[in-house]
Design a protein around this motif. Sequence first.
Motif, PDB file in Angstrom:
ATOM      1  N   CYS A 228       0.565   5.454   0.013  1.00 18.48           N
ATOM      2  CA  CYS A 228      -0.341   6.588   0.213  1.00 18.48           C
ATOM      3  C   CYS A 228       0.493   7.865   0.321  1.00 18.48           C
ATOM      4  CB  CYS A 228      -1.160   6.383   1.483  1.00 18.48           C
ATOM      5  SG  CYS A 228      -2.397   7.650   1.786  1.00 18.48           S
TER       6      CYS A 228
ATOM      7  N   CYS B 264       0.558  11.643   1.200  1.00 17.81           N
ATOM      8  CA  CYS B 264      -0.226  12.564   2.026  1.00 17.81           C
ATOM      9  C   CYS B 264       0.501  13.892   2.192  1.00 17.81           C
ATOM     10  CB  CYS B 264      -0.448  11.984   3.426  1.00 17.81           C
ATOM     11  SG  CYS B 264      -1.264  10.392   3.474  1.00 17.81           S
TER      12      CYS B 264
ATOM     13  N   ASP C  86       0.852  -1.185   0.000  1.00 19.03           N
ATOM     14  CA  ASP C  86       0.000   0.000   0.000  1.00 19.03           C
ATOM     15  C   ASP C  86       0.890   1.238   0.000  1.00 19.03           C
ATOM     16  OD1 ASP C  86      -2.232  -1.621   0.207  1.00 19.03           O
ATOM     17  OD2 ASP C  86      -2.399  -1.404   2.374  1.00 19.03           O
TER      18      ASP C  86
ATOM     19  N   TYR D 119      -6.427   2.482   3.384  1.00 17.97           N
ATOM     20  CA  TYR D 119      -5.097   3.083   3.459  1.00 17.97           C
ATOM     21  C   TYR D 119      -4.812   3.781   4.786  1.00 17.97           C
ATOM     22  CZ  TYR D 119      -5.292   1.953  -1.440  1.00 17.97           C
ATOM     23  OH  TYR D 119      -5.423   1.262  -2.623  1.00 17.97           O
TER      24      TYR D 119
ATOM     25  N   THR E 184     -11.169   5.059   1.003  1.00 20.17           N
ATOM     26  CA  THR E 184      -9.753   5.427   1.099  1.00 20.17           C
ATOM     27  C   THR E 184      -9.240   5.268   2.523  1.00 20.17           C
ATOM     28  OG1 THR E 184     -10.018   7.005  -0.714  1.00 20.17           O
ATOM     29  CG2 THR E 184      -8.066   7.238   0.645  1.00 20.17           C
TER      30      THR E 184
ATOM     31  N   ALA F 189      -3.562   7.300  -3.454  1.00 13.53           N
ATOM     32  CA  ALA F 189      -3.273   6.055  -2.742  1.00 13.53           C
ATOM     33  C   ALA F 189      -3.644   4.875  -3.625  1.00 13.53           C
ATOM     34  CB  ALA F 189      -4.040   5.994  -1.421  1.00 13.53           C
TER      35      ALA F 189
ATOM     36  N   THR G  31      -1.318   5.583   5.613  1.00 15.65           N
ATOM     37  CA  THR G  31      -1.380   6.971   6.082  1.00 15.65           C
ATOM     38  C   THR G  31      -0.641   7.112   7.401  1.00 15.65           C
ATOM     39  OG1 THR G  31      -3.533   7.260   5.006  1.00 15.65           O
ATOM     40  CG2 THR G  31      -2.931   8.872   6.684  1.00 15.65           C
TER      41      THR G  31
ATOM     42  N   ILE H 258      -5.027  13.213   1.654  1.00 18.35           N
ATOM     43  CA  ILE H 258      -4.529  12.088   0.863  1.00 18.35           C
ATOM     44  C   ILE H 258      -4.545  12.513  -0.601  1.00 18.35           C
ATOM     45  CG2 ILE H 258      -4.943   9.718   0.122  1.00 18.35           C
ATOM     46  CD1 ILE H 258      -6.075   9.139   2.882  1.00 18.35           C
TER      47      ILE H 258
END
Length: 363
Positions: free
Chosen positions: A25, A27, A23, A324, A320, A44, A328, A41
Motif C-alpha cells: 500500500c 500512502c 500486501d 489494506y 481498500t 494498493a 497502511t 492511499i
Amino acid sequence: MEERLTPLTVAGMMSGSSLDGMDICICKFTPLVDGTITHEIIVADTIEYEPEWIDHLSNALNFSMSDYFSFEADYSYCISMMVKDFMQIFGVDVDLIASHGHTLDHRPDEGISVQIGDPGVIAALTGVDTVADFRIQDITLGGQGAPIIPIAEKLLYPEFKSFINLGGIANISIHTEDTIIAWDTIPCNQVLNDQAMILGAEYDENGEWAKKGQYNQGLAATWDALEYLAHDIPKSLDNNWIREEYLPIISDLKVDPKDALNTACNHIATQIKKDIQKFSIVLPEKIMITGGGTHNTYLISCIEKQLSTIGIQIFIPEKTVIDYKEATMTALMGYLFAMDIPSTIPSVTGANRSTIAGKYCKG
C-alpha cells in the motif's frame, strides 16, 4: 531522517499470517498544524505468493541453519523485487519503504519475534530508504510486540474508538480518552482457510460451506478449554501455536470440514463478544471491522448477531480499508520512524515505555 514533520510518500509492505500474499500500500502522509496526520492511499494491491513460497514460509522453522539462511536471502530478494516492480508498474515514486515482513516465530515471553525480510536487501535493490523490524524493541522492554495496529487506528481513523481485525488472527482494539487496549483474541482466517483447503479452495467464499455445516459442541468446548483464551491482557498469539495446538484439535476429533467452518465462525464471534465484555471498561456503541475475514458474510453475520445482544453495532468500511489497513499501518510506522515519533503503545503491549520502532537502512 527528517528533522521536522513533512509530507512523505511511503510504501507499506505486509505479509499476514493467512499466507495469501504480500500486501503493498503506497500512502501519502501529511501532517496538519493541529498535530493530526492525514493519509491518502495512492495505490494498493496484493501480490499473491507462489505455492513454493507458501510451503517455505509455513515450514521455515524446520529448515537446517544453512537452508534457513539461504531461504531468508531468497525471500528478501523476492519481496524487494515485488515492491520495486510494484512502484514501476504503477509509476509511483516513494520517499520510504516500510516492510513488516512475514512473522515466522513470535514468542515474546522468551524475547523472540522474527519477521523475515532484510531491510538492507530491500534498500539496496530498490534504492529507497527502508525501515523494518517493528516489534523487537517493544519485546525487549517487556512488551508483547503486538498488536501494533492501534497507532494507525488512533491517528488515521480517529472517528472510531473500537476495532476488530479479522486476519489470520482476530484482534480487538478499544480506545478511550485515558488509554488504549488491544489484544489477539482468537485464531481466525488461518483456521477457516485451512478447512477450506481440505474442501479444495483457498478460502470459504462468503462462508457458503460454513453455512451448510453443523455446529460441533465438542470442538467448541475443546477450543474453549485452551489456556490462552482465558489469559488476561496484554496477550498475543503465535502462528506456530495455532498450527501445532489449535488446528490439530479438528482432526483429532474427526470433525467434518464444513462443520469445523461453521463451528469456527460461531466460536470466533462468541469469543469476540466474551473478550469485549471482559476487557472493556465501557462497552462501545459501534465497532469497525476490517481484514480478509470481513468478506466472509457468514462470519460477519455471526459476529453481528453476538454483538447485537450487548448493544454494539458493526461498521464495515470501504474495501481498500478492509483489505489494506495493516499495510497502511506499516507505512504509517515507517513515516513515524522518519518523523522521530513513537509508534508503540505500552498500554497495549505491556512494555515499560513506548518506542520509535524499526530498523533503518539507507537506499
